[in-house]
Design a protein around this motif. Structure first.
Motif, PDB file in Angstrom:
ATOM      1  N   TYR A  27      -4.849 -19.389  97.004  1.00 44.27           N
ATOM      2  CA  TYR A  27      -3.430 -19.706  96.875  1.00 44.27           C
ATOM      3  C   TYR A  27      -2.686 -19.170  98.092  1.00 44.27           C
ATOM      4  O   TYR A  27      -2.772 -17.978  98.410  1.00 44.27           O
ATOM      5  CB  TYR A  27      -2.874 -19.098  95.578  1.00 44.27           C
ATOM      6  CG  TYR A  27      -3.763 -19.416  94.401  1.00 44.27           C
ATOM      7  CD1 TYR A  27      -3.776 -20.688  93.835  1.00 44.27           C
ATOM      8  CD2 TYR A  27      -4.649 -18.463  93.899  1.00 44.27           C
ATOM      9  CE1 TYR A  27      -4.628 -20.997  92.788  1.00 44.27           C
ATOM     10  CE2 TYR A  27      -5.503 -18.760  92.853  1.00 44.27           C
ATOM     11  CZ  TYR A  27      -5.490 -20.032  92.300  1.00 44.27           C
ATOM     12  OH  TYR A  27      -6.342 -20.341  91.276  1.00 44.27           O
ATOM     13  N   ASP A  38     -10.825 -21.526  94.094  1.00 47.41           N
ATOM     14  CA  ASP A  38      -9.442 -21.784  94.495  1.00 47.41           C
ATOM     15  C   ASP A  38      -8.852 -20.579  95.219  1.00 47.41           C
ATOM     16  O   ASP A  38      -9.143 -19.429  94.878  1.00 47.41           O
ATOM     17  CB  ASP A  38      -8.580 -22.081  93.261  1.00 47.41           C
ATOM     18  CG  ASP A  38      -9.115 -23.245  92.449  1.00 47.41           C
ATOM     19  OD1 ASP A  38      -8.775 -24.392  92.780  1.00 47.41           O
ATOM     20  OD2 ASP A  38      -9.879 -22.996  91.496  1.00 47.41           O
ATOM     21  N   HIS A  64       0.802 -18.411  99.884  1.00 47.86           N
ATOM     22  CA  HIS A  64       2.205 -18.132  99.564  1.00 47.86           C
ATOM     23  C   HIS A  64       3.040 -18.168 100.846  1.00 47.86           C
ATOM     24  O   HIS A  64       2.740 -17.448 101.808  1.00 47.86           O
ATOM     25  CB  HIS A  64       2.333 -16.771  98.889  1.00 47.86           C
ATOM     26  CG  HIS A  64       1.812 -16.756  97.486  1.00 47.86           C
ATOM     27  ND1 HIS A  64       2.640 -16.683  96.385  1.00 47.86           N
ATOM     28  CD2 HIS A  64       0.546 -16.837  97.004  1.00 47.86           C
ATOM     29  CE1 HIS A  64       1.901 -16.706  95.284  1.00 47.86           C
ATOM     30  NE2 HIS A  64       0.631 -16.796  95.630  1.00 47.86           N
ATOM     31  N   THR A  90      -1.952 -24.623  96.682  1.00 52.48           N
ATOM     32  CA  THR A  90      -3.291 -24.288  96.199  1.00 52.48           C
ATOM     33  C   THR A  90      -4.319 -24.996  97.073  1.00 52.48           C
ATOM     34  O   THR A  90      -4.093 -26.119  97.533  1.00 52.48           O
ATOM     35  CB  THR A  90      -3.484 -24.710  94.739  1.00 52.48           C
ATOM     36  OG1 THR A  90      -3.464 -26.146  94.651  1.00 52.48           O
ATOM     37  CG2 THR A  90      -2.377 -24.151  93.859  1.00 52.48           C
ATOM     38  N   SER A 122      -6.410 -14.892  95.920  1.00 49.69           N
ATOM     39  CA  SER A 122      -7.381 -15.498  95.011  1.00 49.69           C
ATOM     40  C   SER A 122      -7.637 -14.486  93.907  1.00 49.69           C
ATOM     41  O   SER A 122      -7.286 -13.305  94.042  1.00 49.69           O
ATOM     42  CB  SER A 122      -8.683 -15.863  95.732  1.00 49.69           C
ATOM     43  OG  SER A 122      -9.311 -14.697  96.235  1.00 49.69           O
ATOM     44  N   ASP A 158      -9.864 -23.614  88.827  1.00 47.59           N
ATOM     45  CA  ASP A 158      -8.709 -24.098  88.074  1.00 47.59           C
ATOM     46  C   ASP A 158      -9.043 -25.410  87.371  1.00 47.59           C
ATOM     47  O   ASP A 158      -8.614 -25.645  86.239  1.00 47.59           O
ATOM     48  CB  ASP A 158      -7.521 -24.315  89.013  1.00 47.59           C
ATOM     49  CG  ASP A 158      -6.930 -23.006  89.516  1.00 47.59           C
ATOM     50  OD1 ASP A 158      -7.485 -21.937  89.185  1.00 47.59           O
ATOM     51  OD2 ASP A 158      -5.922 -23.053  90.243  1.00 47.59           O
ATOM     52  N   VAL A 189       4.278 -22.408  97.290  1.00 51.13           N
ATOM     53  CA  VAL A 189       2.881 -22.072  97.017  1.00 51.13           C
ATOM     54  C   VAL A 189       2.042 -23.334  97.151  1.00 51.13           C
ATOM     55  O   VAL A 189       2.373 -24.373  96.569  1.00 51.13           O
ATOM     56  CB  VAL A 189       2.691 -21.466  95.610  1.00 51.13           C
ATOM     57  CG1 VAL A 189       1.209 -21.194  95.341  1.00 51.13           C
ATOM     58  CG2 VAL A 189       3.504 -20.186  95.455  1.00 51.13           C
ATOM     59  N   VAL A 214      -0.560 -17.415  90.828  1.00 52.38           N
ATOM     60  CA  VAL A 214      -0.452 -18.844  90.546  1.00 52.38           C
ATOM     61  C   VAL A 214       0.066 -19.022  89.126  1.00 52.38           C
ATOM     62  O   VAL A 214      -0.266 -18.253  88.222  1.00 52.38           O
ATOM     63  CB  VAL A 214      -1.801 -19.578  90.736  1.00 52.38           C
ATOM     64  CG1 VAL A 214      -2.829 -19.153  89.695  1.00 52.38           C
ATOM     65  CG2 VAL A 214      -1.612 -21.095  90.692  1.00 52.38           C
ATOM     66  N   ARG A 270       0.423 -22.551  87.099  1.00 52.32           N
ATOM     67  CA  ARG A 270       0.258 -24.005  87.190  1.00 52.32           C
ATOM     68  C   ARG A 270       0.694 -24.664  85.880  1.00 52.32           C
ATOM     69  O   ARG A 270       0.098 -24.430  84.823  1.00 52.32           O
ATOM     70  CB  ARG A 270      -1.204 -24.346  87.477  1.00 52.32           C
ATOM     71  CG  ARG A 270      -1.470 -25.834  87.650  1.00 52.32           C
ATOM     72  CD  ARG A 270      -2.959 -26.111  87.776  1.00 52.32           C
ATOM     73  NE  ARG A 270      -3.519 -25.628  89.020  1.00 52.32           N
ATOM     74  CZ  ARG A 270      -3.528 -26.317  90.153  1.00 52.32           C
ATOM     75  NH1 ARG A 270      -2.990 -27.528  90.186  1.00 52.32           N
ATOM     76  NH2 ARG A 270      -4.069 -25.806  91.244  1.00 52.32           N
TER      77      ARG A 270
END
Length: 281
Positions: A95, A93, A97, A82, A116, A164, A80, A267, A269
Motif C-alpha cells: 500500500y 499486496d 500512501h 494498492t 504491507s 486482499d 492511497v 488499508v 477497502r
C-alpha cells in the motif's frame, strides 16, 4: 515592449506543451515498474525518500512478479494506491500512501510511505506443519484444541497471510453468514457506546456459543471494537501479530470509518453495505 511581447508569444507553445504534475496512480505505476525511474526523487517525501535512495521499489521486486496498481482513495490532502504483486503461485499486496504538499509546487503529490501487513512470514511454517499432519495427529490436535480445530487453523492462517483478493473472495462467498453474525452480535448488545474499558462485553461475545458457531466456519478468530475503536462498529479479526492485524470491519455509518494512515490503518477497502477489509500496523 514589442520584443517582450514577441518573446511571450514564442514561449506560449512551450508552456502549453508542459506536462501536468503526476497523480498518485501515475506515480505508483512508475515507482513499481521493473525498470528505473529517473524522476523518482522528485516524487518522494518523508520516510519513502530515505528508503528509496538508489532503487525504486519496482527494481527491488523480483522481475517475475506482475504488478497491478489500483487507486483506492484520493482526497484533498492524502491518497492511497494498492499494488497487487502476483505470479503463478501466490499474490500479495502493498500500500502506497501519498500526501499533497502544495498545489503550487512542481510535484504536489509525493509518495510518503510504503506499507504491507507485517509479520506474515510466521504464517507459512505454521501452515506447513498443519498441512503435513497425518490423520492421527489431526485427531489428537482437535482433542487438545477444541476451540480452534485443525480445519479452522488451516483456513484462518491462509486468510491471514493471503492477498486482499483471497479475503475478498472468501467474504463474498460467505457474505450472508457474515451479515448474520453481525446481526446476532448487535441484537445481544455485547458492545455498548462509549467503548467498554472493562472488555466484559467483548469477552461475553467471544464466549457465546451461538456467536462462535457462526464465526468459526468463517475463520474469524474473535470479534472486538478495540483495534480500530470505531463506535458502533464490529471488527471481525482474522489474525495478526501484536498491532499488525487483518480483519473485516462492519460499520454502517461511513462517517465513523477510521481514515487510512501509514502509522496505523494502512488499508481500508470498501466491500459494500457497511463492510470493509482493513489492515493495521
Amino acid at each position: 515592449m514589442k520584443y517582450i511581447l514577441a518573446l511571450l508569444l514564442w514561449a506560449l507553445p512551450l508552456l502549453s506543451w508542459a506536462e501536468p504534475p503526476l497523480q498518485p496512480l501515475q506515480i505508483a505505476e512508475q515507482f513499481v515498474a521493473p525498470g528505473g525511474w529517473a524522476a523518482m526523487r522528485d516524487y518522494l517525501s518523508g520516510e519513502a525518500a530515505g528508503q528509496a535512495r538508489r532503487q525504486s521499489l519496482g527494481q527491488q521486486i523480483p522481475a517475475t512478479l506482475q504488478r497491478r496498481c489500483e487507486l483506492l482513495y484520493q482526497g484533498p490532502a492524502t491518497a492511497v494506491v494498492t499494488v497487487e504483486l502476483r505470479d503463478s503461485v501466490r499474490r500479495s499486496d502493498i500500500y502506497l500512501h501519498f500526501r499533497r504538499d502544495s498545489a503550487t509546487t512542481a510535484a504536489p503529490w509525493t509518495l510518503a510511505a510504503v506499507r504491507s501487513l507485517a509479520m506474515t512470514q510466521l504464517g507459512p511454517p505454521m501452515l506447513k506443519i498443519l498441512a503435513d499432519m497425518p490423520p492421527a495427529e489431526i485427531t489428537q490436535y482437535n482433542q487438545k484444541h477444541p476451540e480452534a480445530s485443525h480445519a479452522f487453523m488451516l483456513g484462518n492462517i491462509r486468510l491471514w497471510i493471503g492477498s486482499d483478493a483471497d479475503i475478498l473472495e472468501h467474504f463474498n462467498r460467505h457474505r450472508p453468514q457474515f451479515q448474520q453474525a453481525a446481526r446476532l452480535i448487535q441484537s445481544r448488545q455485547f458492545f455498548t457506546a462509549p467503548l467498554d474499558s472493562t472488555l466484559a462485553g467483548e469477552q461475553a461475545a467471544n464466549a457465546d456459543e451461538e456467536v462462535l458457531a457462526l464465526l468459526r466456519p468463517l475463520y474469524i478468530s474473535r470479534v472486538t471494537q478495540r483495534t480500530l475503536g470505531s463506535p458502533a462498529g464490529l471488527e471481525f479479526i482474522i489474525g495478526g501479530v501484536t498491532d499488525n492485524t487483518v480483519g473485516l470491519l462492519y460499520q454502517p455509518n461511513a462517517a465513523l470509518v477510521p481514515p487510512m494512515r501509514p502509522e496505523r490503518v494502512i488499508v481500508m477497502r470498501p466491500l459494500g453495505h457497511g463492510w470493509y477489509l482493513y489492515k493495521t500496523t
